[in-house]
Design a protein around this motif. Sequence first.
Motif, PDB file in Angstrom:
ATOM      1  N   SER A 193      -8.350   5.138  -3.137  1.00 44.54           N
ATOM      2  CA  SER A 193      -8.084   6.300  -2.519  1.00 44.54           C
ATOM      3  C   SER A 193      -6.551   6.136  -1.647  1.00 44.54           C
ATOM      4  O   SER A 193      -6.183   5.311  -1.394  1.00 44.54           O
ATOM      5  N   PHE A 194      -6.503   7.596  -0.819  1.00 44.07           N
ATOM      6  CA  PHE A 194      -5.122   7.518  -0.350  1.00 44.07           C
ATOM      7  C   PHE A 194      -5.273   8.355   1.093  1.00 44.07           C
ATOM      8  O   PHE A 194      -6.273   8.798   1.492  1.00 44.07           O
ATOM      9  N   TYR A 218       0.837  -1.282  -0.060  1.00 43.49           N
ATOM     10  CA  TYR A 218      -0.097   0.095   0.254  1.00 43.49           C
ATOM     11  C   TYR A 218       0.949   1.143  -0.129  1.00 43.49           C
ATOM     12  O   TYR A 218       0.294   2.422  -0.267  1.00 43.49           O
ATOM     13  N   SER A 219       2.130   1.221   0.103  1.00 45.69           N
ATOM     14  CA  SER A 219       3.046   2.349   0.252  1.00 45.69           C
ATOM     15  C   SER A 219       3.392   2.853  -1.185  1.00 45.69           C
ATOM     16  O   SER A 219       3.782   2.155  -1.904  1.00 45.69           O
ATOM     17  N   VAL A 220       2.992   3.997  -1.499  1.00 43.87           N
ATOM     18  CA  VAL A 220       2.948   4.415  -2.974  1.00 43.87           C
ATOM     19  C   VAL A 220       4.516   4.477  -3.403  1.00 43.87           C
ATOM     20  O   VAL A 220       4.757   4.318  -4.457  1.00 43.87           O
ATOM     21  N   PRO A 245       4.734  13.297   0.504  1.00 45.26           N
ATOM     22  CA  PRO A 245       4.498  12.346  -0.774  1.00 45.26           C
ATOM     23  C   PRO A 245       5.093  11.165  -0.658  1.00 45.26           C
ATOM     24  O   PRO A 245       4.695  10.195  -1.011  1.00 45.26           O
ATOM     25  N   ASN A 246       6.240  10.923  -0.038  1.00 49.63           N
ATOM     26  CA  ASN A 246       7.020   9.806   0.239  1.00 49.63           C
ATOM     27  C   ASN A 246       6.128   8.855   1.338  1.00 49.63           C
ATOM     28  O   ASN A 246       6.588   7.550   1.353  1.00 49.63           O
ATOM     29  N   LYS A 247       5.269   9.374   1.961  1.00 50.99           N
ATOM     30  CA  LYS A 247       4.476   8.505   3.098  1.00 50.99           C
ATOM     31  C   LYS A 247       3.150   8.226   2.752  1.00 50.99           C
ATOM     32  O   LYS A 247       2.424   7.864   3.413  1.00 50.99           O
ATOM     33  N   VAL A 248       2.666   8.647   1.374  1.00 49.33           N
ATOM     34  CA  VAL A 248       1.497   8.420   0.932  1.00 49.33           C
ATOM     35  C   VAL A 248       1.153   6.799   1.014  1.00 49.33           C
ATOM     36  O   VAL A 248       1.921   6.184   0.356  1.00 49.33           O
ATOM     37  N   VAL A 249      -0.034   6.435   1.422  1.00 48.37           N
ATOM     38  CA  VAL A 249      -0.566   4.923   1.295  1.00 48.37           C
ATOM     39  C   VAL A 249      -1.894   4.900   0.650  1.00 48.37           C
ATOM     40  O   VAL A 249      -2.469   5.971   0.741  1.00 48.37           O
ATOM     41  N   ILE A 250      -2.182   3.792   0.025  1.00 45.91           N
ATOM     42  CA  ILE A 250      -3.220   3.577  -0.718  1.00 45.91           C
ATOM     43  C   ILE A 250      -4.354   3.151   0.444  1.00 45.91           C
ATOM     44  O   ILE A 250      -3.709   2.025   1.395  1.00 45.91           O
ATOM     45  N   THR A 292       7.624   7.581 -11.125  1.00 44.28           N
ATOM     46  CA  THR A 292       7.572   8.425  -9.855  1.00 44.28           C
ATOM     47  C   THR A 292       6.388   8.014  -8.921  1.00 44.28           C
ATOM     48  O   THR A 292       5.492   7.548  -9.413  1.00 44.28           O
ATOM     49  N   VAL A 293       6.688   8.709  -7.624  1.00 46.09           N
ATOM     50  CA  VAL A 293       5.347   8.729  -6.727  1.00 46.09           C
ATOM     51  C   VAL A 293       4.221   9.274  -7.368  1.00 46.09           C
ATOM     52  O   VAL A 293       3.060   8.576  -7.137  1.00 46.09           O
TER      53      VAL A 293
END
Length: 61
Positions: A45-46, A19-21, A53-58, A31-32
Amino acid sequence: MDKLSSKYLVQMIERDHIYSVLKLASHLSYTVMDVISEANRLGYSFDNLMQDPNKVVIVKK
């Protein structure tokens, strides 16, 4: 993102439960922001989207 990468993205989310983008982007060589855009297009959804942006998860629905 090409169709094969898009299918692989869904597989990693649905089957492998990634789930980690950031981790998805590293597996796909995109890219992210590309992964966020494609996942959004696919209806995911996120969480943490407006933060780092490096910690965005689905988030699974």
